[in-house]
Write an enzyme that holds these catalytic residues in place. Structure first.
Site, short mmCIF file in Angstrom:
data_model
loop_
_atom_site.label_atom_id
_atom_site.label_comp_id
_atom_site.label_asym_id
_atom_site.label_seq_id
_atom_site.Cartn_x
_atom_site.Cartn_y
_atom_site.Cartn_z
CE LYS A 136 29.71 10.19 -19.14
NZ LYS A 136 30.89 10.66 -19.84
CD GLN A 159 32.66 13.83 -19.94
OE1 GLN A 159 32.40 12.78 -19.35
NE2 GLN A 159 32.10 14.15 -21.08
CG ASP A 170 34.76 6.59 -21.84
OD1 ASP A 170 33.54 6.57 -22.07
OD2 ASP A 170 35.36 7.57 -21.35
N1 GUN Z 1 32.92 13.41 -24.10
C1 GUN Z 1 31.86 13.28 -24.94
N2 GUN Z 1 31.44 12.00 -24.97
C2 GUN Z 1 32.25 11.30 -24.14
C3 GUN Z 1 32.30 9.94 -23.73
O1 GUN Z 1 31.52 9.08 -24.16
N3 GUN Z 1 33.28 9.63 -22.84
C4 GUN Z 1 34.14 10.55 -22.37
N4 GUN Z 1 35.07 10.15 -21.52
N5 GUN Z 1 34.13 11.83 -22.72
C5 GUN Z 1 33.18 12.19 -23.60
#
Ligand code: GUN
Length: 280
Positions: free
Chosen positions: A52, A96, A119
């Site tokens: 990211k 996350q 998100d």
């Molecule tokens: N953990 C696995 N996929 C995601 C996601 O798309 N966003 C976040 N924040 N955590 C995750």
């Protein structure tokens, strides 16, 4: 022979389009950063977080990384999010998941300002998407819509079966396909006659979370098959929820694992960040 939908190529196109847009926004004095919070040191999460940050650098937006210890208290995390909610420079906040067990995920998600919820997990974002109002859309389902559209696959009027009902993929996926005028069926672990129902699908979206579960008995000749799963098989090779070699010959189009849905999630996260910078 099925069209192999190249998520790597399509996600790269999207990131290149976003890079141009970010440069334009910068020229108009609009900039911003994504704040990424990781609690603990789960190795898979660390890889996602690194990807990211790299994507932010690629398209030309800032990123602020917060790596907090496993024993961080819920209160401390809430405090950090409250600060980031009011920080002008921060246009997106991503916590996350999964979080350590002593922290309530729902409470954390609800504490993020919907204006920065890139998100798309906040109940307000989910509600807005449900009734077709403006707001951030969850990245993996939004990425799948882009894969279909950019592969010129018609959605309107098609029978779409979604396998899986998670808040992150299955439910928002079904709503987005409905928004695109598909006739949508959601199936899950308690569904009876799963193969028969899946065989009705013109577009089959598989987010079941079980390695290589879906074989040819579930797929209609000429169907489009989207595989959201990612696992390691007994030889430590990446694989999806679909038996690719068995299904590919009967499908008209199919996403591979890796290189299908996976890369789209980050591209759409970047899209949400750019949208947030633009909206300010
Ligand atoms: N953990 C696995 N996929 C995601 C996601 O798309 N966003 C976040 N924040 N955590 C995750």
């Amino acid at each position: 022979m099925a069209l192999i939908i190249d998520g790597k190529k399509i996600s790269q196109q999207i990131k290149d389009e976003l890079k141009e847009k970010v440069a334009e926004l910068k020229a108009n004095g609009k900039t911003g950063a994504l704040a990424v919070i990781q609690v603990g040191t789960d190795p898979a999460s660390s890889v996602y977080v690194r990807n990211k940050k790299n994507a932010c650098a690629y398209i030309g937006i800032g990123s602020l990384a917060y790596e907090l210890p496993e024993e961080t208290k819920e209160e401390e995390l809430l405090q950090l999010i409250a600060e980031l909610n009011t920080k002008e420079e921060v246009k997106g906040i991503l916590v996350q998941l999964p979080l350590p067990k002593h922290i309530c995920e729902d409470k954390i998600i609800q504490s993020i300002s919907p204006k920065k919820d890139v998100d798309g997990f906040h109940p307000q974002s989910v509600g807005a998407m449900t009734i077709g109002q403006k707001g951030f859309v969850s990245c993996t389902p939004a990425g799948i819509i882009q894969l279909l559209k950019r592969s010129r696959i018609e959605i309107t009027g098609k029978n779409c079966v979604v396998i899986g009902r998670s808040n992150i993929v299955g439910k928002p996926m079904a709503l987005l396909m409905l928004r695109e005028n598909a006739t949508v069926t959601i199936t899950h672990s308690k569904t009876k006659n799963l193969p028969e129902i899946c065989k009705q699908a013109d577009i089959l979206i598989v987010a079941i979370g079980k390695p290589q579960f879906i074989g040819s008995a579930y797929v209609k000749e000429g169907a489009v098959v989207i595989d959201v799963g990612i696992h390691r098989d007994e030889n430590n090779k990446l694989c999806g929820d679909v038996k690719f070699d068995e299904v590919e010959p009967i499908a008209s189009a199919i996403t591979p694992v890796p290189g299908g849905v996976g890369p789209m999630t980050i591209a759409m996260l970047m899209n949400n960040c750019v949208q947030s910078i633009e909206d300010k």
